[in-house]
Design a protein around this motif. Structure first.
Motif, PDB file in Angstrom:
ATOM      1  N   TYR A  37       0.858  -1.179   0.000  1.00 11.69           N
ATOM      2  CA  TYR A  37       0.000   0.000   0.000  1.00 11.69           C
ATOM      3  C   TYR A  37       0.895   1.230   0.000  1.00 11.69           C
ATOM      4  N   GLN A  39       0.852   5.721   0.864  1.00  8.77           N
ATOM      5  CA  GLN A  39       0.125   6.886   1.364  1.00  8.77           C
ATOM      6  C   GLN A  39       0.950   8.125   1.086  1.00  8.77           C
ATOM      7  N   LYS A  43      -3.319  12.395   1.667  1.00  8.81           N
ATOM      8  CA  LYS A  43      -4.178  11.459   0.946  1.00  8.81           C
ATOM      9  C   LYS A  43      -4.380  10.191   1.766  1.00  8.81           C
ATOM     10  N   GLN A  44      -5.429   9.445   1.400  1.00 12.05           N
ATOM     11  CA  GLN A  44      -5.688   8.176   2.067  1.00 12.05           C
ATOM     12  C   GLN A  44      -4.733   7.098   1.569  1.00 12.05           C
ATOM     13  N   ARG A  45      -4.534   6.108   2.408  1.00 11.87           N
ATOM     14  CA  ARG A  45      -3.728   4.973   2.004  1.00 11.87           C
ATOM     15  C   ARG A  45      -4.442   4.239   0.865  1.00 11.87           C
ATOM     16  N   GLU A  46      -3.684   3.856  -0.149  1.00 13.61           N
ATOM     17  CA  GLU A  46      -4.292   3.183  -1.292  1.00 13.61           C
ATOM     18  C   GLU A  46      -3.560   1.897  -1.639  1.00 13.61           C
ATOM     19  N   GLY A  60      -3.584  -1.932  -8.128  1.00 13.64           N
ATOM     20  CA  GLY A  60      -4.349  -0.709  -8.199  1.00 13.64           C
ATOM     21  C   GLY A  60      -4.318  -0.159  -9.617  1.00 13.64           C
ATOM     22  N   SER A 107      -7.063  -4.043   3.171  1.00 12.68           N
ATOM     23  CA  SER A 107      -6.181  -3.388   4.150  1.00 12.68           C
ATOM     24  C   SER A 107      -6.608  -3.624   5.588  1.00 12.68           C
TER      25      SER A 107
END
Length: 122
Positions: A37, A39, A43-46, A60, A107
């Protein structure tokens, strides 16, 4: 308890490549689904990529075709090969693992690394 240690981050120019590694402390890490992941500030964790025990993968949308996740169960290690890096790839990258694949891809797994910084800039 599984400890995850990431390495391989750093500063790279746009278009360049890096390979991240995540070493798991448990010798039976091959039974875990593992993933990456990221981050970025504000921003949000992606999700970046996940690899199941059987080697199947999921990515992703923003990294498809550029990043490749792989694993070496004998070395208890998962890798993330990142090619054609872009400034928007700049983030802290985290390794994630759990016995349950669904928990990793959402996650919600039990184990996280401390993160490694990747900066893409000229």
């Amino acid at each position: 308890q599984v400890q995850l240690v990431e390495s391989g981050g750093g500063l790279v120019q746009p278009g360049g490549s890096l390979r991240l590694s995540c070493a798991a402390s448990e010798s039976r890490s091959g039974i875990y689904a593992m993933g990456w992941y990221r981050q970025a500030p504000g921003k949000q964790r992606e999700l970046v990529a996940v690899i199941a025990r059987d080697g199947s993968t999921n990515y992703g949308d923003s990294v498809k075709g550029r990043f490749t996740i792989s694993r070496d169960n004998a070395k208890n290690t998962v890798y993330l090969q990142m090619n054609n890096l872009k400034p928007e790839d700049t983030a802290v990258y985290y390794c994630h693992a759990d016995r349950n694949y669904i928990d990793v891809i959402t996650s919600r797994g039990n184990f996280w690394g401390q993160g490694t910084q990747v900066t893409v800039s000229s």
